[in-house]
Enzyme design. Sequence first.
Site, PDB file in Angstrom:
ATOM      1  N   ARG A 196       1.628  -9.250  -5.968  1.00 56.78           N
ATOM      2  CA  ARG A 196       1.353  -7.986  -6.668  1.00 56.78           C
ATOM      3  C   ARG A 196       2.653  -7.200  -6.775  1.00 56.78           C
ATOM      4  O   ARG A 196       3.248  -6.871  -5.745  1.00 56.78           O
ATOM      5  CB  ARG A 196       0.326  -7.152  -5.889  1.00 56.78           C
ATOM      6  N   GLU A 221       3.583  -4.357  -6.769  1.00 56.11           N
ATOM      7  CA  GLU A 221       3.136  -3.016  -6.373  1.00 56.11           C
ATOM      8  C   GLU A 221       4.316  -2.039  -6.464  1.00 56.11           C
ATOM      9  O   GLU A 221       5.272  -2.144  -5.690  1.00 56.11           O
ATOM     10  CB  GLU A 221       2.596  -3.106  -4.940  1.00 56.11           C
ATOM     11  N   ARG A 241       0.087   0.168   3.188  1.00 51.77           N
ATOM     12  CA  ARG A 241      -1.000  -0.812   3.099  1.00 51.77           C
ATOM     13  C   ARG A 241      -0.770  -1.912   2.081  1.00 51.77           C
ATOM     14  O   ARG A 241      -1.609  -2.794   1.950  1.00 51.77           O
ATOM     15  CB  ARG A 241      -2.319  -0.102   2.744  1.00 51.77           C
ATOM     16  N   HIS A 242       0.323  -1.864   1.325  1.00 54.01           N
ATOM     17  CA  HIS A 242       0.510  -2.843   0.251  1.00 54.01           C
ATOM     18  C   HIS A 242       1.786  -3.644   0.411  1.00 54.01           C
ATOM     19  O   HIS A 242       2.799  -3.122   0.856  1.00 54.01           O
ATOM     20  CB  HIS A 242       0.510  -2.132  -1.110  1.00 54.01           C
ATOM     21  N   GLU A 245     -11.366  -0.169   3.973  1.00 52.63           N
ATOM     22  CA  GLU A 245     -11.785  -1.345   3.228  1.00 52.63           C
ATOM     23  C   GLU A 245     -10.965  -2.557   3.678  1.00 52.63           C
ATOM     24  O   GLU A 245      -9.752  -2.527   3.658  1.00 52.63           O
ATOM     25  CB  GLU A 245     -11.562  -1.105   1.728  1.00 52.63           C
ATOM     26  N   SER A 303     -13.156  -7.103  -0.397  1.00 53.70           N
ATOM     27  CA  SER A 303     -13.944  -6.815  -1.593  1.00 53.70           C
ATOM     28  C   SER A 303     -14.582  -8.105  -2.070  1.00 53.70           C
ATOM     29  O   SER A 303     -13.962  -9.169  -1.960  1.00 53.70           O
ATOM     30  CB  SER A 303     -13.049  -6.273  -2.709  1.00 53.70           C
ATOM     31  N   ARG A 337      -3.859  -7.361   6.232  1.00 54.28           N
ATOM     32  CA  ARG A 337      -4.664  -6.155   6.399  1.00 54.28           C
ATOM     33  C   ARG A 337      -5.615  -6.303   7.596  1.00 54.28           C
ATOM     34  O   ARG A 337      -5.830  -5.376   8.368  1.00 54.28           O
ATOM     35  CB  ARG A 337      -5.432  -5.873   5.098  1.00 54.28           C
TER      36      ARG A 337
END
Lengths: 426, 426
Positions: free
Chosen positions: B206, B208, B214-215, B349, B352, B400
């Site tokens: 990603r 980002e 968190r990424h 979270e 997902s 995570r």
Amino acid sequence: MKVPRTTAHALPTTAPGSRVRLQGWVHRRRELATVSFLVLRDRTGLAQAVFAPGTPLPPEETPVEVVGTATANAQAPGGVEVTSPVVTALGDPADTPAVELWRPRLDTGLPTLLDHAATTWRHPRQRAVWELAAASLHGFRSTLDASGFTEVHTPKLVESATESGANVFEVDYFGRPAYLAQSPQFYKQVLVGVFERVYEVGPVFRAEPHDTVRHLAQYVSLDVELGFVEDHVEVIACLRDTVAGMVEAVHERAGRAVELLGLDVPVVPEVVPTLHFREALALIGAPEDEPDLAPEHERALGAWGREEHGSDFVVVHGYPTAHRAFYSHPDPENPRWSRSFDLLFRGLELVSGAQRLHRYDDYVAALAARGYPLAPYASYVEAFRRGIPPHGGFAIGLERWVARLTGAANIREVTLFPRDLHRLAP
Amino acid sequence: MKVPRTTAHALPTTAPGSRVRLQGWVHRRRELATVSFLVLRDRTGLAQAVFAPGTPLPPEETPVEVVGTATANAQAPGGVEVTSPVVTALGDPADTPAVELWRPRLDTGLPTLLDHAATTWRHPRQRAVWELAAASLHGFRSTLDASGFTEVHTPKLVESATESGANVFEVDYFGRPAYLAQSPQFYKQVLVGVFERVYEVGPVFRAEPHDTVRHLAQYVSLDVELGFVEDHVEVIACLRDTVAGMVEAVHERAGRAVELLGLDVPVVPEVVPTLHFREALALIGAPEDEPDLAPEHERALGAWGREEHGSDFVVVHGYPTAHRAFYSHPDPENPRWSRSFDLLFRGLELVSGAQRLHRYDDYVAALAARGYPLAPYASYVEAFRRGIPPHGGFAIGLERWVARLTGAANIREVTLFPRDLHRLAP
């Protein structure tokens, strides 16, 4: 209450007369004058349901549920079929597939096979090929897990090429150049400094500019590195045990695939026939100044292993230092030769490995001897000032292993969705 | 003959008086007036060797071999130390590390931790963090292997972005543009058509553009997809069992890491407390037209799970269809809500997932409803004309998960060699 799902594989063990529910795909419809058959395919195999003639049946490849009665019939697959069935489509009727998946063999050219990979992998013989791959991965990990190895995951985006400057994919990394890792070589070596023994299963990337039957732009590399070794002999022993574990897992976890494909699964000898590079050249009558083994040399050595030792595997070690990666450890007794090795499987190189250099000064000297500048390797080489023990390792290409195991002519046939010079989809 | 190697962990079970050989790194030297100690660190722990004062000892982090006599001493780690030792360096003396690894805690800022990752991961507390990750991977696979799943490996180089056009890395692919896969979403869905149940552990990418705790630009995604489901409830049950298997493996395979870090490992309830999105909003007093859960909502729901059900996990399902990925399956009874879900772990979270659309027409309609053009998704959507059963899946981010398990403030602390907007090395 709903009847629990029965798989095709479990159907023959179901009590005759009991109510069953199967789910899968319409593998084949056969509409005869007096009866219609629906052959259902699920992840475990095939099962047959019998209908009154003229019953409308969904087209091939439609996902369906079949509810009916388990009934003995010696002609049915496994001796049990489903009678009085009710079939319900679980999705839209499928379009006609590009190939007839119900035929015993997928007689199609490579382009069709690959263009329609999402469909052609459904063929039982094709799916069996991947089951060998999945079983091999399991055996690889379980063997190493049992020997104190730690699984690692390392960056695939790197600042500079690790193996060589050529054949590397460039990435736009937030506006600056980065490269896709050609191997986890650097990372697995420095992680020996942390965990002693590491393995990684993951993609590696080679911008291979030629169309060959043996190369892919992305493949799954099974990388191993272990510290505190005496020399490369310990690394070869670890490789032998790892491949033996992969073979064992193929038998245990993909036995049906082996049977379906009629494979001759190799036996890994306790001690694999092993030759020094010089001995190998002499044995096959090649000139003693050959820099490497040519394909015909590898084939000849494969035949020797088979005929003299009954082994599908041969190890050649001691390749010329000048022709191996700069991080290969030379033989201290004669630095012309290296503590590197290849594992040949049925006359083809399957695995490369070596004891590596572990001293900073040796890295600097090895780069200088090859005329490589130090700068691009500086951060790699610096790591060896921080206490890396003698170590070595190897890398197995998953697709190459499966191709040799199945005798596939082209490595693309055993890759789920291959990537090459021309192919970026599906 | 050489004495076989003893690990630090095994030393206390060695018969007193027997000759032992240990290998590892000089973790610490302590030179006192009457005695010198060398604390050796290997992959299993620490061991102590006792020398006459003034014995020259290699500097910290040098790889060494210590041969001597196992001798009981209540003050030594595990109650046994090595006396009359001979120490041999197995490499050059190591440079002084950037941080003092022998201190009980690595009290250093994040940049130092990451710049010197090859060294800082050697700290026992840091190494323990990755041992949790490796154990979790083992539990993930073994749980799914036992339920008929097939491991797959899919392309990381793709023709077009799968998730969305933004945040994607572009690659020069033999002169034309390609992209790094943001997820194996398309591949795992079409492979349900082959294997019914699949998982993949691999890197996803990603681009980002923001610096957050968190990424990451690359992370390890644990992807699962299963076919022939009734609805998302079956997918949630599979997720529950998978996370329970990961927790079990953490206890079984990383027990020493759990102890060293003093972790409070969660218990996964048989049935995880589950709320519909509407119920969740009502419970925490949020407006009923919220499009998604904000971080403070997730924290409040985490507290509710803890207080009302004694659970560290909460499932929220039925998120608004318009705010989930276009391939999410709407609730047939009220298409405003979707058959999607999130698993919250300690108020954040973690996972997902959803039941996905499985009919071609539904994909075309979903894209149109969002105003997306069909063309970039054409080959994705076409696959659903070929018989894909009802299916669903989820993805767990490894880093995570470990960050939440350890309470790490920044996800980079639990990633071996993190990649982000600024960091491309080591």
